[in-house]
Design a protein around this motif. Structure first.
Motif, short mmCIF file in Angstrom:
data_model
loop_
_atom_site.label_atom_id
_atom_site.label_comp_id
_atom_site.label_asym_id
_atom_site.label_seq_id
_atom_site.Cartn_x
_atom_site.Cartn_y
_atom_site.Cartn_z
N VAL A 1 -16.58 24.96 -124.67
CA VAL A 1 -15.32 24.43 -124.15
C VAL A 1 -14.22 25.48 -124.05
CG1 VAL A 1 -15.82 22.11 -124.98
CG2 VAL A 1 -14.46 23.65 -126.41
N GLU A 2 -14.39 26.62 -124.69
CA GLU A 2 -13.35 27.65 -124.68
C GLU A 2 -12.99 28.07 -123.27
OE1 GLU A 2 -10.48 30.01 -126.39
OE2 GLU A 2 -11.79 28.55 -127.39
N LEU A 3 -13.96 28.12 -122.37
CA LEU A 3 -13.73 28.55 -121.00
C LEU A 3 -13.60 27.37 -120.04
CD1 LEU A 3 -16.32 31.46 -120.99
CD2 LEU A 3 -13.83 31.65 -121.17
N GLY A 4 -13.71 26.13 -120.55
CA GLY A 4 -13.49 24.98 -119.70
C GLY A 4 -14.72 24.15 -119.39
N GLY A 5 -15.81 24.37 -120.14
CA GLY A 5 -16.97 23.51 -119.94
C GLY A 5 -18.23 24.27 -119.58
N ILE A 6 -19.27 23.51 -119.29
CA ILE A 6 -20.59 24.09 -119.04
C ILE A 6 -20.62 24.95 -117.79
CG2 ILE A 6 -22.95 23.45 -118.37
CD1 ILE A 6 -22.69 21.08 -120.35
N ARG A 7 -20.03 24.47 -116.71
CA ARG A 7 -20.07 25.24 -115.46
C ARG A 7 -19.39 26.59 -115.63
NH1 ARG A 7 -16.81 24.62 -109.88
NH2 ARG A 7 -15.12 24.42 -111.37
N ARG A 8 -18.18 26.61 -116.19
CA ARG A 8 -17.44 27.85 -116.36
C ARG A 8 -18.14 28.79 -117.34
NH1 ARG A 8 -14.01 29.04 -112.27
NH2 ARG A 8 -12.56 27.31 -111.84
N THR A 9 -18.75 28.23 -118.38
CA THR A 9 -19.45 29.07 -119.35
C THR A 9 -20.66 29.73 -118.71
OG1 THR A 9 -18.73 27.62 -121.16
CG2 THR A 9 -20.58 29.11 -121.60
N MET A 10 -21.40 28.99 -117.90
CA MET A 10 -22.56 29.58 -117.23
C MET A 10 -22.12 30.68 -116.25
SD MET A 10 -25.04 26.27 -116.66
CE MET A 10 -26.38 27.25 -116.01
N GLU A 11 -21.03 30.48 -115.56
CA GLU A 11 -20.51 31.52 -114.67
C GLU A 11 -20.15 32.77 -115.48
OE1 GLU A 11 -18.45 28.58 -111.30
OE2 GLU A 11 -17.22 29.56 -112.84
N PHE A 12 -19.55 32.57 -116.63
CA PHE A 12 -19.15 33.69 -117.48
C PHE A 12 -20.38 34.44 -118.00
CE2 PHE A 12 -17.98 35.52 -121.61
CZ PHE A 12 -16.88 36.29 -121.25
N ILE A 13 -21.40 33.70 -118.41
CA ILE A 13 -22.62 34.35 -118.92
C ILE A 13 -23.26 35.20 -117.83
CG2 ILE A 13 -24.93 33.96 -119.85
CD1 ILE A 13 -23.83 31.36 -121.11
N ARG A 14 -23.29 34.68 -116.62
CA ARG A 14 -23.89 35.45 -115.52
C ARG A 14 -23.07 36.71 -115.21
NH1 ARG A 14 -25.07 29.91 -113.31
NH2 ARG A 14 -27.31 29.62 -113.66
N ALA A 15 -21.74 36.61 -115.36
CA ALA A 15 -20.90 37.80 -115.18
C ALA A 15 -21.18 38.81 -116.28
CB ALA A 15 -19.43 37.40 -115.17
N CYS A 16 -21.34 38.34 -117.52
CA CYS A 16 -21.71 39.24 -118.62
C CYS A 16 -23.01 39.97 -118.31
CB CYS A 16 -21.86 38.45 -119.93
SG CYS A 16 -20.31 37.88 -120.67
N GLU A 17 -23.95 39.24 -117.75
CA GLU A 17 -25.26 39.84 -117.43
C GLU A 17 -25.10 40.98 -116.44
OE1 GLU A 17 -29.75 38.39 -116.21
OE2 GLU A 17 -28.05 37.07 -115.79
#
Length: 391
Positions: free
Chosen positions: A270-286
């Motif tokens: 929830v820190e980034l606003g939910g599942i969709r935003r977290t998955m986007e962030f993880i892919r950017a980290c990758e």
């Protein structure tokens, strides 16, 4: 698939024995359970991690009645400002509250479509999620006596291997004198053999102390130090003094890329606003070769959600954190996940794969009303009663 109601209930999840970290000790966690009803007679579950956010969730819920649960972007635009700062509200708090609602929207959709959540997220690349075993100083509690010496902590770690087959360990430092903590780390290393070992200081050390601390602890083959200092800049300066990597709960990917530090991001859903935003962030980290894993501290609701996300994204490679074994209660019928041989299976029932235990949630809610929030800075019981929506 339209939203017909949104409910929110703050709960306290007690620890079997209060644990000590650099900010003090924690005997309980306050979370907000979110329920989103739909016209398909399915109810999705979500969770806000940072205390009592019932009033925020209910206010947002009023704006979401009638929208399709698949319209995550529409819901986000209705609930959150399109900028990072506003003088009329706390954007971080609003983002976390929406994250709990968004999680429930995903769960409701997966329940309606009768598939596990990870199917909607693209499919599972793994069916078991690797988790770390936590250790540290714990004071006597209502269920367990805790561990109040380096020797007791090392014995606890050895017992986790014998009883549960634990494969990875992560422990709190920055809590007692450095000499004692170095002895603790040495004894833990002896107890766990060559299993991976991570240490979490929660930003407790200054630059000079961190240099001394890592200089004395590195010989015990530390894989990561989590937040040995508070800022990215401090961790970057610490690079020259240790072979270990660094991880953080502060999400600032552009700065991490610019400083080449830290190595791994650690957060919740929830820190980034939910599942969709977290998955986007993880892919950017990758894309920038920066690791990602989840931290623990949620009830079985959000914990199930992060298991599904971890299953669906290959880049979540490091063992995520867990406090599961220390929980004294939970709100789900299935019970808190119990790691065995360092992993827990991904739920395979529709949605998150968990269901609310109404009696347990009532018990945890009443505990919240009696104890107040943890940490104490989150909204208290009196303001909650004003905004409470039925359980």
């Amino acid at each position: 698939m339209k939203i017909t109601d949104v409910r929110a209930t703050p709960v306290n999840i007690p620890f079997t024995s209060p644990y000590v970290f650099s900010h003090g000790s924690m005997k309980s966690l306050t979370k907000t359970i979110v329920e989103v009803d739909t016209d398909e007679m399915a109810t999705g579950l979500g969770e806000v991690a940072d205390g009592d956010r019932a009033a925020d969730v209910l206010k947002m819920g009023d704006a979401l009645i009638g929208i399709d649960i698949r319209e995550i972007g529409t819901a986000e635009r209705l609930c959150l400002p399109g900028y990072r700062y506003t003088p009329w509200g706390n954007v971080a708090r609003m983002t976390r509250a929406f994250g709990g609602i968004e999680m429930a929207m995903w769960d409701a959709r997966a329940r309606i479509e009768e598939v596990p959540l990870h199917v909607l997220l693209g499919g599972a690349v793994r069916t078991e999620i690797e988790l770390s075993e936590y250790f540290g100083y714990r004071v006597p509690g209502p269920v367990e006596t805790g561990e109040e010496s380096p020797e007791a902590i090392a014995e606890y770690c050895a017992r986790m291997i014998d009883e549960h087959g634990s494969t990875n360990f992560e422990g709190k430092v920055g809590t007692v004198g450095l000499d004692e903590e170095v002895r603790m780390v040495r004894l833990v290393r002896d107890a766990i053999g060559d299993r991976p070992l991570r240490l979490d200081a929660n930003g407790a050390w200054t630059d000079p102390t961190a240099r001394v601390a890592v200089g004395r602890m590195d010989e015990f083959d530390i894989r990561y130090y989590e937040e040995p200092c508070q800022t990215y800049e401090e961790m970057s300066r610490l690079r020259a003094f240790t072979r270990a990597g660094f991880s953080t709960h502060v999400m600032d990917l552009p700065k991490a890329v610019r400083l080449d530090c830290p190595d791994t991001m650690v957060t919740n859903l929830v820190e980034l606003g939910g599942i969709r935003r977290t998955m986007e962030f993880i892919r950017a980290c990758e894309q920038f070769d920066i690791g990602f894993r989840f931290h623990s501290g949620e009830t079985g609701v959000a914990s199930a959600a992060y298991l599904h996300v971890s299953a669906a994204i290959e880049h979540v490679r490091e063992p995520s954190q867990t406090l599961f074994r220390w929980y004294g209660d939970d709100v789900i019928c299935e019970g808190t996940p119990v790691p065995k041989n360092g992993v827990v299976p991904v739920p395979d029932s529709p949605g998150l794969g968990v269901s609310l235990d109404r009696k347990a949630m009532q018990r945890c809610h009443e505990r919240y009303l009696e104890e107040g929030p943890f940490p104490a800075s989150s909204r208290g019981p009196r303001s909650f009663r004003k905004h409470f929506s039925r359980i």
